[in-house]
Design a protein around this motif. Structure first.
Motif, PDB file in Angstrom:
ATOM      1  N   LEU A 152      45.832  17.015  -9.520  1.00  0.00           N
ATOM      2  CA  LEU A 152      45.986  15.929 -10.628  1.00  0.00           C
ATOM      3  C   LEU A 152      45.994  16.555 -12.057  1.00  0.00           C
ATOM      4  CD1 LEU A 152      43.741  13.513  -9.305  1.00  0.00           C
ATOM      5  CD2 LEU A 152      45.893  13.118  -9.677  1.00  0.00           C
ATOM      6  N   GLY A 153      45.962  17.728 -12.384  1.00  0.00           N
ATOM      7  CA  GLY A 153      46.036  18.611 -13.493  1.00  0.00           C
ATOM      8  C   GLY A 153      44.683  18.572 -14.097  1.00  0.00           C
ATOM      9  N   ILE A 154      43.479  18.556 -13.494  1.00  0.00           N
ATOM     10  CA  ILE A 154      42.165  18.639 -14.059  1.00  0.00           C
ATOM     11  C   ILE A 154      41.768  20.180 -13.586  1.00  0.00           C
ATOM     12  CG2 ILE A 154      39.788  17.638 -14.134  1.00  0.00           C
ATOM     13  CD1 ILE A 154      41.216  15.126 -13.067  1.00  0.00           C
ATOM     14  N   ALA A 155      41.167  20.860 -14.802  1.00  0.00           N
ATOM     15  CA  ALA A 155      40.656  22.152 -14.487  1.00  0.00           C
ATOM     16  C   ALA A 155      39.299  22.102 -14.963  1.00  0.00           C
ATOM     17  CB  ALA A 155      41.506  23.183 -15.023  1.00  0.00           C
ATOM     18  N   THR A 156      38.420  22.744 -14.550  1.00  0.00           N
ATOM     19  CA  THR A 156      36.945  22.620 -14.796  1.00  0.00           C
ATOM     20  C   THR A 156      36.279  24.171 -14.750  1.00  0.00           C
ATOM     21  OG1 THR A 156      36.814  20.830 -13.908  1.00  0.00           O
ATOM     22  CG2 THR A 156      34.771  21.792 -14.345  1.00  0.00           C
ATOM     23  N   ILE A 157      35.752  24.286 -16.205  1.00  0.00           N
ATOM     24  CA  ILE A 157      34.978  25.629 -16.326  1.00  0.00           C
ATOM     25  C   ILE A 157      33.364  25.322 -16.048  1.00  0.00           C
ATOM     26  CG2 ILE A 157      34.375  27.520 -17.734  1.00  0.00           C
ATOM     27  CD1 ILE A 157      37.351  27.298 -18.912  1.00  0.00           C
ATOM     28  N   TYR A 158      32.832  25.518 -15.093  1.00  0.00           N
ATOM     29  CA  TYR A 158      31.415  25.187 -14.982  1.00  0.00           C
ATOM     30  C   TYR A 158      30.562  25.881 -15.863  1.00  0.00           C
ATOM     31  CZ  TYR A 158      33.356  22.592 -11.158  1.00  0.00           C
ATOM     32  OH  TYR A 158      34.220  21.725 -10.373  1.00  0.00           O
ATOM     33  N   GLN A 159      29.431  25.182 -15.994  1.00  0.00           N
ATOM     34  CA  GLN A 159      28.103  25.862 -16.443  1.00  0.00           C
ATOM     35  C   GLN A 159      27.878  27.384 -15.665  1.00  0.00           C
ATOM     36  OE1 GLN A 159      25.346  22.969 -16.535  1.00  0.00           O
ATOM     37  NE2 GLN A 159      23.957  23.736 -18.152  1.00  0.00           N
ATOM     38  N   GLU A 160      27.947  27.151 -14.390  1.00  0.00           N
ATOM     39  CA  GLU A 160      27.885  28.621 -13.666  1.00  0.00           C
ATOM     40  C   GLU A 160      29.156  28.811 -13.265  1.00  0.00           C
ATOM     41  OE1 GLU A 160      24.829  28.078 -14.308  1.00  0.00           O
ATOM     42  OE2 GLU A 160      24.344  26.388 -13.780  1.00  0.00           O
ATOM     43  N   PHE A 161      29.734  29.796 -13.702  1.00  0.00           N
ATOM     44  CA  PHE A 161      31.092  30.207 -13.410  1.00  0.00           C
ATOM     45  C   PHE A 161      31.333  30.161 -11.967  1.00  0.00           C
ATOM     46  CE2 PHE A 161      30.796  32.901 -17.708  1.00  0.00           C
ATOM     47  CZ  PHE A 161      30.959  31.792 -18.349  1.00  0.00           C
ATOM     48  N   ASN A 162      33.080  30.226 -11.911  1.00  0.00           N
ATOM     49  CA  ASN A 162      33.394  30.136 -10.321  1.00  0.00           C
ATOM     50  C   ASN A 162      34.163  31.463 -10.262  1.00  0.00           C
ATOM     51  OD1 ASN A 162      32.734  28.195  -9.033  1.00  0.00           O
ATOM     52  ND2 ASN A 162      34.276  26.598  -9.441  1.00  0.00           N
ATOM     53  N   LEU A 163      33.893  32.517 -10.987  1.00  0.00           N
ATOM     54  CA  LEU A 163      34.528  33.748 -10.748  1.00  0.00           C
ATOM     55  C   LEU A 163      34.012  34.679  -9.825  1.00  0.00           C
ATOM     56  CD1 LEU A 163      35.167  34.358 -14.745  1.00  0.00           C
ATOM     57  CD2 LEU A 163      36.838  33.878 -12.982  1.00  0.00           C
ATOM     58  N   VAL A 164      34.862  35.357  -9.253  1.00  0.00           N
ATOM     59  CA  VAL A 164      34.190  36.534  -8.150  1.00  0.00           C
ATOM     60  C   VAL A 164      34.042  37.619  -8.915  1.00  0.00           C
ATOM     61  CG1 VAL A 164      34.447  37.361  -5.920  1.00  0.00           C
ATOM     62  CG2 VAL A 164      35.753  35.081  -6.661  1.00  0.00           C
ATOM     63  N   PRO A 165      32.807  37.969  -8.988  1.00  0.00           N
ATOM     64  CA  PRO A 165      32.815  39.219 -10.050  1.00  0.00           C
ATOM     65  C   PRO A 165      33.019  40.519  -9.195  1.00  0.00           C
ATOM     66  CG  PRO A 165      30.353  38.187  -9.183  1.00  0.00           C
ATOM     67  CD  PRO A 165      31.567  37.496  -8.671  1.00  0.00           C
ATOM     68  N   GLU A 166      33.108  40.627  -7.996  1.00  0.00           N
ATOM     69  CA  GLU A 166      33.658  41.894  -7.459  1.00  0.00           C
ATOM     70  C   GLU A 166      35.181  42.025  -7.336  1.00  0.00           C
ATOM     71  OE1 GLU A 166      31.636  39.574  -5.746  1.00  0.00           O
ATOM     72  OE2 GLU A 166      29.799  40.593  -6.316  1.00  0.00           O
ATOM     73  N   LEU A 167      35.882  40.927  -7.696  1.00  0.00           N
ATOM     74  CA  LEU A 167      37.328  41.234  -7.596  1.00  0.00           C
ATOM     75  C   LEU A 167      37.659  41.419  -9.160  1.00  0.00           C
ATOM     76  CD1 LEU A 167      38.596  38.003  -5.786  1.00  0.00           C
ATOM     77  CD2 LEU A 167      38.148  40.188  -5.052  1.00  0.00           C
ATOM     78  N   THR A 168      39.019  41.869  -9.449  1.00  0.00           N
ATOM     79  CA  THR A 168      39.476  42.377 -10.711  1.00  0.00           C
ATOM     80  C   THR A 168      39.925  40.851 -11.482  1.00  0.00           C
ATOM     81  OG1 THR A 168      41.955  42.275  -9.972  1.00  0.00           O
ATOM     82  CG2 THR A 168      40.574  44.278  -9.823  1.00  0.00           C
ATOM     83  N   VAL A 169      40.121  41.101 -12.666  1.00  0.00           N
ATOM     84  CA  VAL A 169      40.454  40.088 -13.488  1.00  0.00           C
ATOM     85  C   VAL A 169      41.815  39.288 -13.188  1.00  0.00           C
ATOM     86  CG1 VAL A 169      41.328  39.353 -15.705  1.00  0.00           C
ATOM     87  CG2 VAL A 169      39.459  40.875 -15.644  1.00  0.00           C
ATOM     88  N   ALA A 170      42.681  40.295 -12.602  1.00  0.00           N
ATOM     89  CA  ALA A 170      43.942  39.483 -12.119  1.00  0.00           C
ATOM     90  C   ALA A 170      44.110  38.782 -10.829  1.00  0.00           C
ATOM     91  CB  ALA A 170      44.838  40.624 -12.129  1.00  0.00           C
ATOM     92  N   GLU A 171      43.020  39.375 -10.034  1.00  0.00           N
ATOM     93  CA  GLU A 171      42.639  38.711  -8.719  1.00  0.00           C
ATOM     94  C   GLU A 171      42.094  37.503  -8.937  1.00  0.00           C
ATOM     95  OE1 GLU A 171      42.210  42.668  -5.970  1.00  0.00           O
ATOM     96  OE2 GLU A 171      40.743  41.948  -6.963  1.00  0.00           O
ATOM     97  N   ASN A 172      41.324  37.344  -9.888  1.00  0.00           N
ATOM     98  CA  ASN A 172      40.444  35.962 -10.188  1.00  0.00           C
ATOM     99  C   ASN A 172      41.564  35.018 -10.629  1.00  0.00           C
ATOM    100  OD1 ASN A 172      37.602  35.634  -9.884  1.00  0.00           O
ATOM    101  ND2 ASN A 172      37.538  37.621 -10.659  1.00  0.00           N
ATOM    102  N   LEU A 173      42.294  35.490 -11.712  1.00  0.00           N
ATOM    103  CA  LEU A 173      43.226  34.643 -12.225  1.00  0.00           C
ATOM    104  C   LEU A 173      44.159  33.879 -11.103  1.00  0.00           C
ATOM    105  CD1 LEU A 173      44.258  36.571 -15.579  1.00  0.00           C
ATOM    106  CD2 LEU A 173      43.161  34.269 -15.351  1.00  0.00           C
ATOM    107  N   PHE A 174      44.368  34.473 -10.123  1.00  0.00           N
ATOM    108  CA  PHE A 174      45.533  34.371  -8.984  1.00  0.00           C
ATOM    109  C   PHE A 174      44.494  33.885  -7.766  1.00  0.00           C
ATOM    110  CE2 PHE A 174      48.206  36.220 -12.345  1.00  0.00           C
ATOM    111  CZ  PHE A 174      49.058  35.006 -12.638  1.00  0.00           C
ATOM    112  N   LEU A 175      43.556  33.575  -7.844  1.00  0.00           N
ATOM    113  CA  LEU A 175      42.427  33.371  -6.652  1.00  0.00           C
ATOM    114  C   LEU A 175      43.235  32.375  -5.820  1.00  0.00           C
ATOM    115  CD1 LEU A 175      40.023  34.874  -5.638  1.00  0.00           C
ATOM    116  CD2 LEU A 175      38.817  32.914  -6.672  1.00  0.00           C
ATOM    117  N   GLY A 176      43.549  32.530  -4.524  1.00  0.00           N
ATOM    118  CA  GLY A 176      43.887  31.546  -3.694  1.00  0.00           C
ATOM    119  C   GLY A 176      45.470  31.291  -3.676  1.00  0.00           C
ATOM    120  N   ARG A 177      46.278  31.920  -4.751  1.00  0.00           N
ATOM    121  CA  ARG A 177      47.615  31.700  -4.897  1.00  0.00           C
ATOM    122  C   ARG A 177      48.255  32.887  -5.674  1.00  0.00           C
ATOM    123  NH1 ARG A 177      48.849  28.707 -10.099  1.00  0.00           N
ATOM    124  NH2 ARG A 177      47.744  30.092 -11.188  1.00  0.00           N
ATOM    125  N   PRO A 178      48.012  33.839  -5.096  1.00  0.00           N
ATOM    126  CA  PRO A 178      48.659  35.374  -5.699  1.00  0.00           C
ATOM    127  C   PRO A 178      50.179  35.289  -5.486  1.00  0.00           C
ATOM    128  CG  PRO A 178      47.691  35.927  -3.524  1.00  0.00           C
ATOM    129  CD  PRO A 178      47.633  34.323  -3.771  1.00  0.00           C
TER     130      PRO A 178
END
Ligand SMILES: Nc1ncnc2c1ncn2[C@@H]1O[C@H](COP(=O)(O)OP(=O)(O)OP(=O)(O)O)[C@@H](O)[C@H]1O
Ligand SMILES: [Mg+2]
Length: 511
Positions: free
Chosen positions: A80-106
């Motif tokens: 639906l085009g809704i993106a959320t930045i949570y109070q507690e982030f949803n990033l994976v600290p062990e991965l690289t920046v690029a991997e996080n940006l394309f998480l699940g759809r590289p």
């Protein structure tokens, strides 16, 4: 009007013992920044979790582009085009920046992840938000501000039409906030609708178009963003607050905490100061100036190379938290999730963590005493909870912070170091915390307060120390501490040409 991109009507969501949303209405138009305002526990995060598929509402309606939407998962929200930045982030600290940006759809090539394409696309996204980070950097190494920017880049990469941000500025410095606001402005011009949660009222007129105020799970008002602060406070708290910084100075007594020549090579150097009984000393400076590191060294959480820390005349052994605690030193850490709170334990257990000693009788833990003390401090800090048995991890962000502070207030530390104590805390609860600080100093305790919230430092400190690049660059008595004076010292390139704080006014006696 159907030009709304999002329309919420009568939304309800209950958790065991708490009604988090009790009939919320909310409208969002393309190209507006809509601020969600409310006390800690009012239901802000719960509302956006309902919009982003993280929570299923019990009842009520969500419409997207005028049609009913059933948002059951993050994938539904994304469609639906809704993106959320949570109070507690949803990033994976062990991965690289690029991997996080394309998480699940590289991006893939011949079925394999195309790393080069991914890193190129990542670099483009990062450039769009103006963040200086390598696509190959490990997320964990970025620091919070840049992690946040990566979250925004990630939302952009998914072509979000609605961008929801839960307290993004809580962890940012003034400069970073400016950058974030620029990005928000650009997105708004492009027609993206933005939901923005903040406890910093002064940000609202700079940012927003409209404000929806939540109180106890209900939407109680929708007002323009240029509504005066006092009025916003009255709407969110239900009563006016006349004094935001109610510091009551106590007579300063003997030095309780004395730090001399404290040095950790490469981190901070030759830091010397005193905090006397009855004083609140503010420690100001830019993020990265070394304030947290000094606090941790005093508390024994980190080692240091040279110098001494004495409490009430007795030297502390470096790197020994137990010794520091025994001597009466407490530290409310800036990172509550990592260091302050046991998320899986309940509120009472968390509040009792450092007071088990004092509340045991004849070696047996005094459970009812512990419960009474916990209940007392929770009431004073107005912790919103189903009860003392609620898991700390399910409290709202600000209420978690109150528990961390409450724990140390109960511990009755003679020297209390507060590192960003009111981050994420609403205006009303802040005043309660300041009053508790007053009662600590009135009974002869010493408080060292690190804060990036300058009005707070200026409003609550009797003296302000300023650090820049690992050194103390100056000291200002309360009546000379202005924003400009503090900032000048905080930006000082090098502390050496400034007056050394050891020889400062207060030694002549200001009591
Ligand atoms: N998973 C959960 N289980 C139980 N209670 C919950 C859960 N999530 C939220 N709550 C409760 O719902 C209420 C609203 O919480 P919410 O996180 O929405 O508040 P908030 O307005 O975001 O506050 P803050 O400003 O502190 O972040 C709180 O009383 C909270 O304890
Ligand atoms: Mg929240």
């Amino acid at each position: 009007m159907t030009d709304e991109i999002l329309r919420v009507r009568g939304l309800r969501k209950a958790f065991p013992g708490v009604v988090a949303l009790d009939g919320v209405d909310f409208d969002l138009r393309p190209g507006e920044v809509h601020v969600l305002l409310g006390e800690n526990g009012a239901g802000k995060s719960t509302l956006i979790k309902a919009l982003s598929g993280a929570h299923r509402p019990d009842s009520g309606r969500i419409e997207v582009d005028g049609s009913p939407a059933d948002i059951r998962s993050a994938a539904d929200a994304e469609r639906l085009g809704i993106a959320t930045i949570y109070q507690e982030f949803n990033l994976v600290p062990e991965l690289t920046v690029a991997e996080n940006l394309f998480l699940g759809r590289p991006p893939r090539r011949f079925g394999l992840v195309d790393r080069r394409a991914m890193e190129r696309a990542a670099a483009e996204l990062l450039a769009r938000v103006g963040v200086d980070a390598s696509p190959r950097a490990r997320m964990a190494d970025l620091g919070i501000a840049r992690m946040q920017m990566v979250e925004i880049a990630k939302a952009l990469g998914r072509d979000a039409r609605v961008l929801i941000m839960d307290e993004p500025t809580a962890v940012l410095t003034a400069g970073e906030v400016d950058t974030l606001f620029e990005i928000v402005g650009t997105l708004r011009e492009r027609g993206v609708a933005i939901v923005f949660i903040t406890h910093h009222l002064e940000e609202i007129p700079r940012l927003g178009d409209r404000v929806t105020v939540l109180r106890d799970g209900r939407s109680v008002a929708e007002v323009p963003a240029d509504t005066p602060e006092d009025e916003l406070v009255r709407l969110m708290v239900g009563r006016p607050i006349d004094e935001r910084y109610p510091r009551e100075r106590a007579d300063a007594g003997a030095p309780l905490l004395k730090v001399s020549g404290l040095t950790r090579d490469g981190v901070f150097e030759d830091v010397s100061f005193e905090v006397r009984a009855g004083e609140v000393v503010g420690l100001a400076g830019l993020v990265g100036a070394g304030r947290t590191e000094v606090a941790r060294a005093i508390f024994g959480a980190d080692p240091y190379d040279r110098g001494t820390v004495t409490v009430d005349g007795a030297a502390l052994r470096g790197g020994d938290v137990h010794a520091a605690m025994e001597a009466g030193v407490g530290l409310v850490p800036e990172d509550r999730k990592g260091q302050g709170l046991v998320l899986g334990a309940d509120v009472q257990e968390n509040l009792g963590l450092v007071t088990l000693g004092p509340t045991s009788r004849g070696g047996i833990v005094d459970r009812s005493g512990q419960r009474d003390r916990a209940a007392g401090i929770a009431a004073k800090l107005n912790v919103r909870m189903a009860g003392l048995r609620q898991e700390a991890g399910t409290l709202s962000g600000g209420n978690q912070q109150k528990v961390v502070i409450g724990k140390w207030l109960l511990a009755d530390a003679r020297v209390l170091i507060l590192d960003e104590p009111t981050r994420g805390i609403d205006v009303g609860a802040k005043v309660e915390i300041y009053r508790l600080i007053n009662s600590l100093t009135a009974s002869g305790h010493a408080v060292l307060m690190i804060s990036s919230d300058l009005p707070e430092v200026l409003g609550m400190s009797d003296r302000v120390l300023v650090m820049a690049r690992g050194r103390l660059t100056g000291e200002l008595p309360a009546d000379e501490a202005t924003q400009d004076a503090v900032m000048a010292l905080a930006l000082a390139a090098n502390g050496t040409e400034h007056e050394h704080p050891e020889r400062s006014e207060y030694e002549d006696g200001d009591a």
